[in-house]
Design an enzyme around this catalytic site. Sequence first.
Site, PDB file in Angstrom:
ATOM      1  N   TRP A   1      20.401  43.013  29.861  1.00 56.02           N
ATOM      2  CA  TRP A   1      18.843  41.997  30.003  1.00 56.02           C
ATOM      3  C   TRP A   1      18.170  41.617  28.850  1.00 56.02           C
ATOM      4  CZ3 TRP A   1      13.586  43.554  32.399  1.00 56.02           C
ATOM      5  CH2 TRP A   1      12.834  44.581  31.730  1.00 56.02           C
ATOM      6  N   ASP A   2      18.753  42.416  27.750  1.00 54.38           N
ATOM      7  CA  ASP A   2      17.974  42.360  26.388  1.00 54.38           C
ATOM      8  C   ASP A   2      17.936  40.772  26.110  1.00 54.38           C
ATOM      9  OD1 ASP A   2      18.697  44.712  26.843  1.00 54.38           O
ATOM     10  OD2 ASP A   2      18.269  45.656  24.765  1.00 54.38           O
TER      11      ASP A   2
ATOM     12  N   GLU B   1      13.718  52.577  35.081  1.00 54.73           N
ATOM     13  CA  GLU B   1      15.036  53.358  34.877  1.00 54.73           C
ATOM     14  C   GLU B   1      14.691  55.462  35.160  1.00 54.73           C
ATOM     15  OE1 GLU B   1      16.555  52.991  31.387  1.00 54.73           O
ATOM     16  OE2 GLU B   1      17.881  50.806  31.950  1.00 54.73           O
TER      17      GLU B   1
ATOM     18  N   LYS C   1       9.633  55.530  31.731  1.00 55.30           N
ATOM     19  CA  LYS C   1      10.115  55.365  30.867  1.00 55.30           C
ATOM     20  C   LYS C   1      10.510  54.494  29.815  1.00 55.30           C
ATOM     21  CE  LYS C   1      15.215  54.824  28.987  1.00 55.30           C
ATOM     22  NZ  LYS C   1      16.212  53.929  29.014  1.00 55.30           N
ATOM     23  N   GLN C   2       9.342  53.163  30.784  1.00 53.36           N
ATOM     24  CA  GLN C   2       9.651  52.658  29.792  1.00 53.36           C
ATOM     25  C   GLN C   2       8.518  51.334  30.738  1.00 53.36           C
ATOM     26  OE1 GLN C   2      12.727  50.142  28.836  1.00 53.36           O
ATOM     27  NE2 GLN C   2      13.489  50.983  30.297  1.00 53.36           N
TER      28      GLN C   2
END
Length: 836
Positions: free
Chosen positions: A391-392, A530, A650-651
């Site tokens: 998805w970057d 994630e 995580k983010q």
Amino acid sequence: MARAWTWSYEGYDPAKERLREALCTLGNGYFATRGAAPEVPAGGPHYPGTYVAGCYNRLTSSVQDRQVENEDMVNLPDWLPLRYRIHPAGAPPGPWLSPDHPHLVNHRQSLDLRGGTLTRRSVYEDGAGRRLTVEQSRLVHMGEPHLAVLHTEFTAEGWAGEVEVESAIDGDVHNTGVARYRDLANRHLTGWETGTERGSTVWLRCRTVESGITVALAARTVAASGPGANGSAKGGPPANGPVVNGGPAGNGPAANGGPAAGRNHRARPRQMPRSVLQTLVLPLGPDAGAAVDKTIALYTSRDPAIGSPRQAAVSAVRRAPAYPGLLASHRRAWANLWQQARLEVPGEPGRTLRLHLFHVLQTLSPHTAELDVGVPARGLHGEAYRGHVFWDELFVLPFLNLHLPEISRGLLDYRYRRLPAACRAAREAGRAGAMYPWQSASEGREETQEIHLNPRSGRWLADRSRLQHHVGSAVAYNVWQYCQATGDTEYLYSKGAEMMLQIARFWADSATWDDGLGRYRIRGVVGPDEYHDAYPDAMVAGLDDNTYTNVTAAWVLARAGEVCRDLPDSRFRQLLDRIGLDPAELPRWDEISHRLHVPYHRGIISQFTGYGDLAELDWEGYRKKYGDIRRLDRIMEAEDDTVNRYQASKQADVLMLGYLFSPQELAALFRRLGHELDDDTWRATVDYYVARTSHGSTLSSLVHAWVLARVHRDDAWTYCEEALTGDVADIQDGTTEEGIHLGAMAGTLDFVQRGMTGLETREDALWLSPATLPQLSKFGVRLRFRRHWDVDLRIRAERLRIAVPDDGRPGVRVVLGGHTYVIAPGTARWLDLPEE
């Protein structure tokens, strides 16, 4: 000024060599080559790698008594090899020299961002005091996407004799650039053939094992020695007249020649089963230098309008001009690119942003628009993530839309060509519409590995990241943003509408009604975080009501309905017929977009249902014990625990909504879903997750900087600085050497372009709501908006300047602080920023 456009390293440090190789990669959107030393093969601190966009191959490995398939971006034959040694007069030949040899006394390499070249200068001194200075420049041609050049000059200090040079193409390569993949199958090439053409040109041909892609490289190596032989070091004119194609005078035109001036020397070719090389011996003395030019061409059977890749490579390399001409045209191509993607930020942040832009343009250039490729998350710079498309692109296309929209359209076409695969995946999962894969490569099928290695524990674990179905919303979002920025209704009403409607069908079919809640729910997914892929002690994977997934799904359903209403009636009927959509489905889409569940706990927006019930983590204790806890998931698994039990991300997950949507649009989305999202609730939510995020992804600091710039400006710079230096300083501890983080690099550019300006492109206008940081309060950017190619936007302290070129088109509408302005063509206007 020179330092603002260069990235230099003094001295040779084996421990940092692979990081420097990644950051000194040269590419042109078609292929890229890591900044590895040509003197040594792969191994130890060195990992040469050459990658062609979209060139994948699939291999099967045996892992824990299971057969595991992986598709990788293939490391192609190495064209760099060029080693040398000195033959002093009256003395035996010296050793082959390289940066690892103890004779090295000085070393420097410099990346020229403006001109797209990498220069290395090495000085060697033997036990007798004989010095050899070697200066090398290389380029991967931005104008001619199949060509690259390695230009090498030798200078003797205080001695005379000869220098022996060996130039090769090495086809005996593997994919071993990522340590945790090395025990898996990694030989992707087979069927090697080699040959020579007229002495100075050699070629190598092979093919990928499973995908059957033919790869061909040809190299022309020519040399000159004597007075003035080094005259073309900086791309200057020939010193002593024309030079022919590596042989005696009269064998070819000057355009096909090698280094300028002096005596020329024929290369002696030698063929081996998986490589081909040429050897030259050149006289060298204090007053007579030597130079060698190695020009290569690279083609594959995926290239259009060619017959044989081998013949195309041989013909291209024989036609190629000498190094000075190639250097000049390469620099012109880069100058044109810098004009189209101009971003001016002063100081060290500006220098780092320029490096980021350089690598974005090397991965995604105008050549990319003609290829069937997506956005490789780690660029064309290494083998991490196997070169897959994630998805970057969500962090990349918004920047490209306003500078090089033809690249954005090409990247969206990659997704459109794989729409049938996404629809098949949805059907196989028992769903309607399109289920795009979390990791995509050549075919558009799901390429996410089923198991992954935790290097900390040495254990192979189930990989559930394929449940990140929110990638479909990212595809729809990119379609919408591209069309809003460019006004490309032709794309929106054709390929774009088809993708958006199929993604909306998937979300509508994924939503199930819950009588107890009186809401629709989406169950069994994984969000951007994630870390959390299941509930504690659950036997099944996935989570319920991930807020990011649900809100973006509601957005897709709403936008898809809007597209349907705006489509011309004939096109709407054609589209319904093409995808088999019943118009009766549309009212249900609208209903779901109003009634998807958004969970809360204690006044905070929950990451997913049940997040607030998880245990709190002893953050201080873990930091004290481990120091760097970015990869908390690996740490806890090695302790036989799981992060699934804790409120630890995580983010950015919920906070990603603040990256995608302006405060006004996000509040409107929540109102649509039946919630009031006021400033206090959003600020409390931001504070809550900032304190519970380990930043195990380079994207995390970027998103936090973006969100905090509007919530806690004083804290935003810390995250912005981390995003800027993420790859440069390799803050993820060894991951950058496996490939740069393209999404994070592009995201920092967009942070300046859209994040701090509050720039939105909608309703045929530029909407601005600046929120600059003190450290980045002065910058300029040139935009391509709709039919205007050069809209100049500058911010200086409390004012904003917009200039519109005199291009014969209507003025540009600008909305700022509730006021609408029209900037006429050929004029510029300063506007005061509204008080906060």
